[in-house]
Design an enzyme around this catalytic site. Structure first.
Site, PDB file in Angstrom:
ATOM      1  N   ARG A  63     -39.533  50.819   4.852  1.00  0.00           N
ATOM      2  CA  ARG A  63     -38.821  50.459   6.097  1.00  0.00           C
ATOM      3  C   ARG A  63     -37.290  50.963   5.662  1.00  0.00           C
ATOM      4  O   ARG A  63     -36.439  51.304   6.537  1.00  0.00           O
ATOM      5  CB  ARG A  63     -38.613  48.786   6.128  1.00  0.00           C
ATOM      6  CG  ARG A  63     -37.872  48.246   7.262  1.00  0.00           C
ATOM      7  CD  ARG A  63     -38.259  46.862   7.447  1.00  0.00           C
ATOM      8  NE  ARG A  63     -37.399  46.319   8.460  1.00  0.00           N
ATOM      9  CZ  ARG A  63     -36.584  45.303   8.173  1.00  0.00           C
ATOM     10  NH1 ARG A  63     -36.710  44.900   6.891  1.00  0.00           N
ATOM     11  NH2 ARG A  63     -35.764  44.824   9.124  1.00  0.00           N
ATOM     12  N   HIS A  67     -34.914  53.119   8.330  1.00  0.00           N
ATOM     13  CA  HIS A  67     -33.752  52.632   8.583  1.00  0.00           C
ATOM     14  C   HIS A  67     -32.383  53.379   8.297  1.00  0.00           C
ATOM     15  O   HIS A  67     -31.703  53.742   8.841  1.00  0.00           O
ATOM     16  CB  HIS A  67     -33.600  51.275   8.058  1.00  0.00           C
ATOM     17  CG  HIS A  67     -34.153  50.085   8.927  1.00  0.00           C
ATOM     18  ND1 HIS A  67     -33.564  48.780   9.233  1.00  0.00           N
ATOM     19  CD2 HIS A  67     -35.337  49.878   9.344  1.00  0.00           C
ATOM     20  CE1 HIS A  67     -34.415  48.358   9.994  1.00  0.00           C
ATOM     21  NE2 HIS A  67     -35.553  48.753   9.865  1.00  0.00           N
ATOM     22  N   HIS A 190     -46.567  49.413  10.655  1.00  0.00           N
ATOM     23  CA  HIS A 190     -46.345  48.152  10.923  1.00  0.00           C
ATOM     24  C   HIS A 190     -47.985  47.511  10.558  1.00  0.00           C
ATOM     25  O   HIS A 190     -48.092  46.499  10.716  1.00  0.00           O
ATOM     26  CB  HIS A 190     -46.279  47.826  12.310  1.00  0.00           C
ATOM     27  CG  HIS A 190     -44.889  47.815  12.675  1.00  0.00           C
ATOM     28  ND1 HIS A 190     -44.421  47.585  13.834  1.00  0.00           N
ATOM     29  CD2 HIS A 190     -43.668  48.402  11.883  1.00  0.00           C
ATOM     30  CE1 HIS A 190     -43.262  47.795  14.031  1.00  0.00           C
ATOM     31  NE2 HIS A 190     -42.806  48.172  12.753  1.00  0.00           N
TER      32      HIS A 190
END
Length: 321
Positions: A63, A67, A190
């Site tokens: 993640r 980002h 996910h």
């Protein structure tokens, strides 16, 4: 980790026809071979040490990489601390739940002792995302340099929201030269990690402002989620994004999407596009998912990179030189 992760151990040859479509722009393999030969080994060893005692770290590093790359490209700007005169990316609302900065700092400290001013923080983030999956491999090209600007406002405008519909998702990814196929493949991340109730509880309690439930969410799954997130005001509780498989990097995410058990609106949105739905069907084949994920994350890792004389090599990842 599931044994199927071994399928993710790939080489350029394994990409076949995909090879030409997932090259890293301006990056190359073994960039530090001469300037800092032990660089990648140092990153891997420290990451493995921490993952051995914290199985949640792979999701966190993956993640962080995502980002970082979606705001100003993969330039390590997500690592920079805020100052009295600037609110940095890491303090933007979507980034407040990021973690693992201390481990990145530990890696950088060791690299600076071994090879001062040679290895960028941006490359550390990209390598950490890959190496946190001890049984899996995708190729990480290196040679990124570090950015010198980090703005919370840009994180808010560039990071795709869990509340996005398909058109907004498509536009967000297209702005980074990523296709609909990349969007679906990368959404497969996910399959690991957790989601905060605040980012999906509207689907349970007030989807259209009338105290209703999102009709695109499996009712049985919605009932379960209500036992975990008991109100719209719950901002601290987390639930697995892929129930029963949240610590395993596999293609199970696409199976739960077909059951209408995607946690976020942005997950459910993938089913509203015929093109995306066709990709979902393709990725029910685990080998195809692993191969395509390796390609798409390589493309992600090349977004907006600084190379050559651009940017800098930060001495400390949280502070611009």
């Amino acid at each position: 980790m599931k044994s199927s992760l071994n399928l993710l151990v790939i080489t350029i040859v394994a990409f076949g026809v995909l090879q030409g479509s997932c090259q890293g722009d301006g990056l190359r393999k073994n960039f530090y071979e001469k300037s800092c030969p032990p660089a990648e080994e140092i990153v891997k060893n420290i990451i493995w040490k921490h993952v051995a005692t914290n199985a949640s770290l792979p999701a966190k590093f993956l993640r962080m990489h995502f980002h970082d790359c979606f705001v100003r490209g993969c330039d390590g700007s997500v690592l920079i601390d805020s100052t009295a005169n600037n609110i940095a990316e890491k303090d933007a609302i979507p980034n407040l739940s990021l973690a693992g900065f201390d481990i990145i700092d530990e890696i950088k400290t060791q690299l600076e002792k071994t090879c001062p001013a040679k290895v960028s923080c941006a490359d550390i983030v990209a390598l950490a995302a890959r190496d946190s999956f001890k049984e899996s491999k995708w190729e990480v090209l290196t040679g990124r340099r570090d950015g010198t600007i980090s703005l919370a406002s840009e994180a808010l405008t560039n990071l795709p929201s869990p509340f996005f519909n398909f058109n907004s998702l498509q536009q967000s990814f297209a702005s980074k030269s990523l296709s609909v196929r990349d969007l679906v493949v990368l959404s497969g991340a996910h399959t690991i990690g957790v989601g905060h109730c605040a980012f999906f509880s509207n689907r349970l309690y007030n989807f259209t402002g009338k105290g209703d439930e999102d009709p695109s969410l499996n009712p049985t799954y919605a009932a379960f989620l209500k036992t975990q997130c008991k109100s719209l005001s719950d901002t601290t509780t987390t639930v697995p994004m892929d129930p029963g498989s949240s610590l395993n990097f596999d293609n199970h995410y696409f199976a739960i999407l077909k059951l209408k058990e995607g946690l976020f609106q942005s997950d459910a949105a993938l089913l509203t596009s015929n093109d995306a739905s066709n990709v979902i069907d393709d990725l029910l084949d685990s080998k195809k998912f692993f191969d395509e994920f390796a390609c798409s994350i390589k493309k992600l890792g090349a977004v907006g990179v600084l190379t050559g004389a651009s940017g800098e090599i930060r001495k400390k990842c949280s502070v611009v030189n």
